[in-house]
Scaffold this active site. Structure first.
Site, mmCIF file in Angstrom:
data_model
loop_
_atom_site.group_PDB
_atom_site.id
_atom_site.type_symbol
_atom_site.label_atom_id
_atom_site.label_comp_id
_atom_site.label_asym_id
_atom_site.label_seq_id
_atom_site.Cartn_x
_atom_site.Cartn_y
_atom_site.Cartn_z
ATOM 1 C CG ASP A 1 -0.338 0.139 2.520
ATOM 2 O OD1 ASP A 1 0.911 0.207 2.589
ATOM 3 O OD2 ASP A 1 -1.059 0.202 3.531
ATOM 4 C CG HIS A 2 -0.594 4.777 1.618
ATOM 5 N ND1 HIS A 2 -1.725 3.988 1.631
ATOM 6 C CD2 HIS A 2 -0.514 5.353 2.848
ATOM 7 C CE1 HIS A 2 -2.313 4.091 2.812
ATOM 8 N NE2 HIS A 2 -1.599 4.907 3.566
ATOM 9 N NE ARG B 1 3.371 4.144 8.065
ATOM 10 C CZ ARG B 1 2.064 4.381 7.966
ATOM 11 N NH1 ARG B 1 1.218 3.772 8.783
ATOM 12 N NH2 ARG B 1 1.602 5.223 7.053
ATOM 13 N NE ARG C 1 6.138 -31.621 15.128
ATOM 14 C CZ ARG C 1 7.412 -31.452 14.782
ATOM 15 N NH1 ARG C 1 7.991 -32.323 13.979
ATOM 16 N NH2 ARG C 1 8.101 -30.415 15.224
ATOM 17 C CG HIS C 2 5.416 -29.144 10.764
ATOM 18 N ND1 HIS C 2 5.138 -28.589 11.992
ATOM 19 C CD2 HIS C 2 6.721 -29.526 10.802
ATOM 20 C CE1 HIS C 2 6.233 -28.619 12.742
ATOM 21 N NE2 HIS C 2 7.198 -29.182 12.045
ATOM 22 C CB CYS D 1 0.842 -2.630 4.627
ATOM 23 S SG CYS D 1 0.493 -3.694 6.034
ATOM 24 N N GLY D 2 2.277 -0.790 6.333
ATOM 25 C CA GLY D 2 2.918 -0.136 7.461
ATOM 26 C C GLY D 2 3.437 -1.137 8.472
ATOM 27 C CB THR D 3 1.856 -3.208 10.908
ATOM 28 O OG1 THR D 3 0.610 -3.519 10.249
ATOM 29 C CG2 THR D 3 1.717 -1.917 11.701
ATOM 30 N N GLY D 4 2.413 -4.721 8.104
ATOM 31 C CA GLY D 4 2.286 -6.073 7.543
ATOM 32 C C GLY D 4 1.029 -6.772 8.049
ATOM 33 C CG HIS E 1 6.976 -25.231 12.433
ATOM 34 N ND1 HIS E 1 6.869 -25.224 13.802
ATOM 35 C CD2 HIS E 1 8.183 -25.775 12.163
ATOM 36 C CE1 HIS E 1 7.969 -25.741 14.345
ATOM 37 N NE2 HIS E 1 8.787 -26.072 13.364
ATOM 38 C CG ASN E 2 3.125 -21.874 10.381
ATOM 39 O OD1 ASN E 2 3.975 -21.092 10.749
ATOM 40 N ND2 ASN E 2 2.466 -22.631 11.244
ATOM 41 N NE ARG F 1 0.777 -30.306 14.795
ATOM 42 C CZ ARG F 1 1.924 -30.489 15.424
ATOM 43 N NH1 ARG F 1 2.990 -29.788 15.105
ATOM 44 N NH2 ARG F 1 2.008 -31.370 16.403
ATOM 45 N N GLY G 1 -2.310 -5.736 8.362
ATOM 46 C CA GLY G 1 -3.526 -5.649 7.541
ATOM 47 C C GLY G 1 -3.411 -6.490 6.287
HETATM 48 C C1 RB5 Z 1 -1.843 2.555 6.556
HETATM 49 O O1 RB5 Z 1 -1.872 3.727 7.294
HETATM 50 C C2 RB5 Z 1 -1.701 1.356 7.489
HETATM 51 O O2 RB5 Z 1 -2.856 1.187 8.228
HETATM 52 C C3 RB5 Z 1 -1.385 0.112 6.697
HETATM 53 O O3 RB5 Z 1 -0.234 0.313 5.950
HETATM 54 C C4 RB5 Z 1 -1.104 -1.148 7.512
HETATM 55 O O4 RB5 Z 1 -0.154 -0.918 8.494
HETATM 56 C C5 RB5 Z 1 -2.292 -1.870 8.000
HETATM 57 O O5 RB5 Z 1 -2.181 -2.928 8.612
#
Ligand code: RB5
Length: 146
Positions: free
Chosen positions: A8-9, A109, A132-133, A65-68, A98-99, A136, A70
């Site tokens: 995303d942005h 970020r 085993r994995h 994304c910002g955190t990964g 495992h997954n 699952r 979402g």
């Molecule tokens: C965008 O502001 C932020 O919400 C998105 O990049 C992400 O971190 C969502 O999980």
């Protein structure tokens, strides 16, 4: 390996260099966008990569994304997707071993690009452990039809 990537942005600043890094490493990269850092909604781009992987257009996916977080939540809504939000190379290897994760989602970020490169290396070079994995992971797949 054929890899579909998007962001995303908030992830755009790392998506570009990470895509270039994957190409340098010899991978065939499908860049699903965006083309600029203009504000977008991450589920739209998570879906593009998730469908590439679920439909067999790509073997693995990378979402930034910002955190990964979402991106992972959205990608996991597509049947056949096992997306893992990863912040260390060790977790990337375990998500594969495992997954049998087929998409890795990373944070632009909170995680340095160098660490995210190492995460991609581990994610792309680690085989699924099976055994085993596998039992699952089959149970995860069964949840899709419940
Ligand atoms: C965008 O502001 C932020 O919400 C998105 O990049 C992400 O971190 C969502 O999980």
């Amino acid at each position: 390996m054929k890899i579909s990537i998007a962001s995303d942005h908030a992830g755009f600043c790392q998506k570009q260099p990470l895509a270039a890094y994957l190409r340098e490493r010899g991978h065939d990269v499908i860049d699903r966008g965006p083309a600029t850092d203009e504000r977008v909604d991450y589920p739209d781009f998570a879906e593009l990569v998730a469908r590439d992987v679920a439909d067999g257009m790509a073997e693995r996916g990378v979402l930034v994304c910002g955190t990964g977080i979402g991106m992972a939540v959205a990608a996991n809504k597509v049947d056949g997707i096992r997306a893992a939000n990863v912040v260390t190379p060790e977790f990337a290897a375990l998500a594969r071993e495992h997954n049998d994760a087929n998409i890795v989602t990373v944070s632009a970020r909170f995680v340095d690009e160098a660490v995210n490169r190492a995460i991609l290396d581990a994610f792309l070079s680690t085989d699924f452990g099976g055994g085993r994995h596998a039992d699952r992971v089959a149970k995860i797949a069964a949840l899709e039809s419940k």
